[in-house]
Design a protein around this motif. Structure first.
Motif, PDB file in Angstrom:
ATOM      1  N   VAL A  91       0.822  -1.211   0.000  1.00 26.08           N
ATOM      2  CA  VAL A  91       0.000   0.000   0.000  1.00 26.08           C
ATOM      3  C   VAL A  91       0.860   1.268   0.000  1.00 26.08           C
ATOM      4  O   VAL A  91       0.335   2.371  -0.094  1.00 26.08           O
ATOM      5  CB  VAL A  91      -0.962   0.031   1.208  1.00 26.08           C
ATOM      6  N   LEU A  92       2.171   1.114   0.133  1.00 22.18           N
ATOM      7  CA  LEU A  92       3.094   2.243   0.066  1.00 22.18           C
ATOM      8  C   LEU A  92       4.349   1.759  -0.637  1.00 22.18           C
ATOM      9  O   LEU A  92       4.935   0.745  -0.241  1.00 22.18           O
ATOM     10  CB  LEU A  92       3.430   2.756   1.470  1.00 22.18           C
ATOM     11  N   GLY A  93       4.756   2.464  -1.688  1.00 23.97           N
ATOM     12  CA  GLY A  93       5.924   2.022  -2.440  1.00 23.97           C
ATOM     13  C   GLY A  93       6.598   3.151  -3.184  1.00 23.97           C
ATOM     14  O   GLY A  93       6.139   4.299  -3.163  1.00 23.97           O
ATOM     15  N   ALA A  94       7.683   2.811  -3.867  1.00 25.00           N
ATOM     16  CA  ALA A  94       8.444   3.786  -4.640  1.00 25.00           C
ATOM     17  C   ALA A  94       8.912   3.150  -5.937  1.00 25.00           C
ATOM     18  O   ALA A  94       9.183   1.942  -5.990  1.00 25.00           O
ATOM     19  CB  ALA A  94       9.645   4.293  -3.844  1.00 25.00           C
ATOM     20  N   THR A  95       9.023   3.980  -6.959  1.00 26.46           N
ATOM     21  CA  THR A  95       9.417   3.493  -8.280  1.00 26.46           C
ATOM     22  C   THR A  95      10.928   3.399  -8.433  1.00 26.46           C
ATOM     23  O   THR A  95      11.413   3.050  -9.505  1.00 26.46           O
ATOM     24  CB  THR A  95       8.848   4.405  -9.374  1.00 26.46           C
ATOM     25  N   VAL A  96      11.668   3.674  -7.357  1.00 26.14           N
ATOM     26  CA  VAL A  96      13.124   3.561  -7.388  1.00 26.14           C
ATOM     27  C   VAL A  96      13.629   3.071  -6.043  1.00 26.14           C
ATOM     28  O   VAL A  96      13.055   3.381  -4.998  1.00 26.14           O
ATOM     29  CB  VAL A  96      13.772   4.933  -7.725  1.00 26.14           C
ATOM     30  N   LYS A  97      14.671   2.263  -6.088  1.00 29.18           N
ATOM     31  CA  LYS A  97      15.452   1.934  -4.889  1.00 29.18           C
ATOM     32  C   LYS A  97      16.871   2.374  -5.159  1.00 29.18           C
ATOM     33  O   LYS A  97      17.533   1.874  -6.065  1.00 29.18           O
ATOM     34  CB  LYS A  97      15.417   0.434  -4.570  1.00 29.18           C
ATOM     35  N   THR A  98      17.324   3.332  -4.382  1.00 31.41           N
ATOM     36  CA  THR A  98      18.633   3.916  -4.602  1.00 31.41           C
ATOM     37  C   THR A  98      19.755   2.955  -4.215  1.00 31.41           C
ATOM     38  O   THR A  98      19.560   2.004  -3.457  1.00 31.41           O
ATOM     39  CB  THR A  98      18.797   5.205  -3.789  1.00 31.41           C
ATOM     40  N   SER A 137      -3.814  -0.161  -9.794  1.00 29.46           N
ATOM     41  CA  SER A 137      -2.575  -0.540  -9.121  1.00 29.46           C
ATOM     42  C   SER A 137      -1.410   0.070  -9.884  1.00 29.46           C
ATOM     43  O   SER A 137      -1.481   0.216 -11.107  1.00 29.46           O
ATOM     44  CB  SER A 137      -2.420  -2.064  -9.051  1.00 29.46           C
ATOM     45  N   SER A 138      -0.375   0.460  -9.170  1.00 28.27           N
ATOM     46  CA  SER A 138       0.780   1.106  -9.787  1.00 28.27           C
ATOM     47  C   SER A 138       2.017   0.243  -9.587  1.00 28.27           C
ATOM     48  O   SER A 138       2.325  -0.153  -8.449  1.00 28.27           O
ATOM     49  CB  SER A 138       1.033   2.476  -9.157  1.00 28.27           C
ATOM     50  N   GLU A 139       2.716  -0.026 -10.656  1.00 30.82           N
ATOM     51  CA  GLU A 139       3.957  -0.789 -10.529  1.00 30.82           C
ATOM     52  C   GLU A 139       5.018   0.060  -9.842  1.00 30.82           C
ATOM     53  O   GLU A 139       5.183   1.248 -10.145  1.00 30.82           O
ATOM     54  CB  GLU A 139       4.460  -1.264 -11.894  1.00 30.82           C
ATOM     55  N   VAL A 140       5.745  -0.546  -8.921  1.00 32.45           N
ATOM     56  CA  VAL A 140       6.823   0.113  -8.196  1.00 32.45           C
ATOM     57  C   VAL A 140       7.997  -0.862  -8.116  1.00 32.45           C
ATOM     58  O   VAL A 140       7.903  -2.005  -8.568  1.00 32.45           O
ATOM     59  CB  VAL A 140       6.382   0.532  -6.774  1.00 32.45           C
ATOM     60  N   LYS A 141       9.089  -0.408  -7.536  1.00 29.80           N
ATOM     61  CA  LYS A 141      10.240  -1.292  -7.337  1.00 29.80           C
ATOM     62  C   LYS A 141      10.265  -1.896  -5.941  1.00 29.80           C
ATOM     63  O   LYS A 141      10.709  -3.033  -5.761  1.00 29.80           O
ATOM     64  CB  LYS A 141      11.542  -0.535  -7.610  1.00 29.80           C
ATOM     65  N   VAL A 142       9.795  -1.143  -4.953  1.00 27.84           N
ATOM     66  CA  VAL A 142       9.802  -1.635  -3.574  1.00 27.84           C
ATOM     67  C   VAL A 142       8.529  -1.187  -2.864  1.00 27.84           C
ATOM     68  O   VAL A 142       7.987  -0.125  -3.157  1.00 27.84           O
ATOM     69  CB  VAL A 142      11.039  -1.131  -2.791  1.00 27.84           C
ATOM     70  N   VAL A 185       5.709  -5.847  -8.830  1.00 26.61           N
ATOM     71  CA  VAL A 185       5.512  -5.371  -7.458  1.00 26.61           C
ATOM     72  C   VAL A 185       4.641  -4.129  -7.578  1.00 26.61           C
ATOM     73  O   VAL A 185       4.976  -3.198  -8.319  1.00 26.61           O
ATOM     74  CB  VAL A 185       6.857  -5.031  -6.791  1.00 26.61           C
ATOM     75  N   VAL A 186       3.489  -4.114  -6.865  1.00 32.77           N
ATOM     76  CA  VAL A 186       2.531  -3.032  -7.083  1.00 32.77           C
ATOM     77  C   VAL A 186       2.028  -2.444  -5.770  1.00 32.77           C
ATOM     78  O   VAL A 186       2.021  -3.110  -4.726  1.00 32.77           O
ATOM     79  CB  VAL A 186       1.309  -3.503  -7.914  1.00 32.77           C
ATOM     80  N   VAL A 187       1.613  -1.191  -5.860  1.00 32.27           N
ATOM     81  CA  VAL A 187       0.851  -0.527  -4.806  1.00 32.27           C
ATOM     82  C   VAL A 187      -0.599  -0.489  -5.267  1.00 32.27           C
ATOM     83  O   VAL A 187      -0.883  -0.155  -6.426  1.00 32.27           O
ATOM     84  CB  VAL A 187       1.367   0.902  -4.553  1.00 32.27           C
ATOM     85  N   VAL A 188      -1.522  -0.829  -4.347  1.00 28.00           N
ATOM     86  CA  VAL A 188      -2.951  -0.791  -4.675  1.00 28.00           C
ATOM     87  C   VAL A 188      -3.621   0.313  -3.847  1.00 28.00           C
ATOM     88  O   VAL A 188      -3.123   0.702  -2.789  1.00 28.00           O
ATOM     89  CB  VAL A 188      -3.629  -2.146  -4.430  1.00 28.00           C
ATOM     90  N   TYR A 189      -4.765   0.777  -4.345  1.00 26.70           N
ATOM     91  CA  TYR A 189      -5.414   1.935  -3.730  1.00 26.70           C
ATOM     92  C   TYR A 189      -6.790   1.624  -3.141  1.00 26.70           C
ATOM     93  O   TYR A 189      -7.438   2.522  -2.590  1.00 26.70           O
ATOM     94  CB  TYR A 189      -5.536   3.055  -4.768  1.00 26.70           C
ATOM     95  N   ASP A 190      -7.219   0.373  -3.250  1.00 22.78           N
ATOM     96  CA  ASP A 190      -8.541   0.007  -2.729  1.00 22.78           C
ATOM     97  C   ASP A 190      -8.452  -0.736  -1.401  1.00 22.78           C
ATOM     98  O   ASP A 190      -9.390  -1.407  -0.991  1.00 22.78           O
ATOM     99  CB  ASP A 190      -9.315  -0.815  -3.761  1.00 22.78           C
ATOM    100  N   GLU A 219      22.765  -4.788  -8.421  1.00 23.86           N
ATOM    101  CA  GLU A 219      21.481  -4.501  -9.065  1.00 23.86           C
ATOM    102  C   GLU A 219      20.961  -3.099  -8.775  1.00 23.86           C
ATOM    103  O   GLU A 219      19.897  -2.718  -9.283  1.00 23.86           O
ATOM    104  CB  GLU A 219      20.433  -5.525  -8.608  1.00 23.86           C
ATOM    105  N   LEU A 220      21.672  -2.337  -7.945  1.00 21.91           N
ATOM    106  CA  LEU A 220      21.190  -1.018  -7.554  1.00 21.91           C
ATOM    107  C   LEU A 220      21.966   0.092  -8.258  1.00 21.91           C
ATOM    108  O   LEU A 220      23.159  -0.063  -8.519  1.00 21.91           O
ATOM    109  CB  LEU A 220      21.309  -0.847  -6.035  1.00 21.91           C
ATOM    110  N   PRO A 221      21.310   1.212  -8.575  1.00 25.13           N
ATOM    111  CA  PRO A 221      19.910   1.514  -8.287  1.00 25.13           C
ATOM    112  C   PRO A 221      18.958   0.718  -9.178  1.00 25.13           C
ATOM    113  O   PRO A 221      19.273   0.422 -10.326  1.00 25.13           O
ATOM    114  CB  PRO A 221      19.801   3.008  -8.571  1.00 25.13           C
ATOM    115  N   ALA A 222      17.802   0.398  -8.622  1.00 23.09           N
ATOM    116  CA  ALA A 222      16.741  -0.275  -9.380  1.00 23.09           C
ATOM    117  C   ALA A 222      15.602   0.720  -9.561  1.00 23.09           C
ATOM    118  O   ALA A 222      15.180   1.363  -8.600  1.00 23.09           O
ATOM    119  CB  ALA A 222      16.252  -1.506  -8.619  1.00 23.09           C
ATOM    120  N   TYR A 223      15.115   0.857 -10.782  1.00 25.45           N
ATOM    121  CA  TYR A 223      14.094   1.874 -11.015  1.00 25.45           C
ATOM    122  C   TYR A 223      13.285   1.544 -12.266  1.00 25.45           C
ATOM    123  O   TYR A 223      13.731   0.821 -13.153  1.00 25.45           O
ATOM    124  CB  TYR A 223      14.720   3.253 -11.164  1.00 25.45           C
ATOM    125  N   LEU A 224      12.077   2.073 -12.291  1.00 26.87           N
ATOM    126  CA  LEU A 224      11.241   1.976 -13.478  1.00 26.87           C
ATOM    127  C   LEU A 224      11.662   3.048 -14.483  1.00 26.87           C
ATOM    128  O   LEU A 224      12.231   4.082 -14.093  1.00 26.87           O
ATOM    129  CB  LEU A 224       9.775   2.162 -13.100  1.00 26.87           C
TER     130      LEU A 224
END
Length: 299
Positions: A91-98, A137-142, A185-190, A219-224
């Motif tokens: 329910v909480l995520g980010a599109t990048v992992k530094t 749902s939104s695709e994220v990295k983490v 890996v996704v964040v959902v809003y419902d 593998e880092l940084p990992a990002y969309l």
């Protein structure tokens, strides 16, 4: 249909969560609560043991200091987990992992996705919501560890790494990066939940972040692709935050210095660097050693 797995330390919070799930989940479920403190187990081992005991094909790993506000949230979760291309739901995520150690949440541009209530002590919960593309749902990295959900099958393909991470930090980032090999890996809003506490950055948090970095360094940084233009800003933000954590916890001078030099390299000739240089010498381990040396020379 859903096995809810909880690492518990507080019987009152566990009972509150159990009552809340019973009233809100909307389908057949079980709760598997394991107290890691009594057995000296880290959260990765607790979650893997919980998954091994689970009788249902869908797994939900949650913190005990949350409450669900969405009625029938279990039905919503199954809708997402039954999509073949989705491996992990949060329910909480980010599109990048530094590359620099960090939390999941990175307050840079539009890198975060979330729908969550956060309670501050003695105050009304604040609703944090960001879904810029108006997606289901939104695709994220983490995704953050307060809520992680996957299938039994995908957990078996990449379980929590209890051999590497033996404490209570970094497991969510590791699990996210590993589950990405199984699908999105996704964040959902419902699914709206309320969280009662904020995580702290102690020495143990730093230690686990350093272990995590060593494991995933290549593998880092990992990002969309959508986050590519913001990588530098994200790295600077993470480096600032991690350097302050090192200084405030009086972590080793060598580690403090290495991240100070990294920050200077990321943004040379920036006036903001002066603040971090001052904190390093005045507040950091080196500053403490210099004060001790000066004190002894005076006396």
């Amino acid at each position: 249909m859903i096995s809810v797995i909880v690492a518990t330390r507080n019987n009152q919070l566990l009972q509150q969560l159990s009552d809340n799930i019973q009233k809100s989940i909307g389908l057949e479920y079980e709760i598997i609560a394991i107290n890691g403190d009594k057995a000296g187990k880290g959260i990765c081992r607790i979650y893997n043991e919980g998954a091994a005991k689970a009788q249902y094909p869908f797994l939900c790993f949650v913190h005990e200091d949350i409450l669900f506000h969405t009625q029938g949230w279990g039905l919503n979760l199954l809708k997402h987990l039954r999509q073949e291309d989705i491996a992990l739901v949060g329910v909480l995520g980010a599109t990048v992992k530094t590359r620099t150690p960090s939390e999941v949440f990175i307050p840079v541009d539009n890198l975060v996705r979330f729908n969550q209530l956060q309670r501050r002590t003695g105050k009304t919960p604040e609703h944090y919501f960001y879904n810029p593309n108006k997606e289901d749902s939104s695709e994220v990295k983490v995704v953050d560890g307060l809520f992680l959900a996957c299938t039994q099958v995908n957990h078996a393909r990449y379980p929590f790494d209890e051999q590497t991470l033996k404490g209570f930090h970094g497991y969510d980032i590791d699990f996210s990066l590993g589950q990405a090999n199984n699908g999105k890996v996704v964040v959902v809003y419902d699914i709206l939940l309320e969280h009662f506490s904020y995580g702290g950055h102690s020495v143990s948090w730093i230690d686990d972040q350093m272990i995590l970095l060593k494991k995933w360094h290549a593998e880092l940084p990992a990002y969309l692709p959508s986050a590519q233009k913001s990588i530098l800003k994200a790295e600077i933000n993470s480096t600032e935050g991690f350097l302050l954590d090192l200084i405030l916890n009086r972590y080793s001078t060598a580690t403090q210095l290495s991240y100070l030099l990294k920050l200077l390299a990321l943004r040379p000739f920036n006036s903001k660097n002066i603040y971090f240089i001052r904190r390093f010498f005045i507040r950091g381990t080196l500053g403490k050693q210099l004060k001790k040396l000066f004190s002894s020379s005076v006396h």
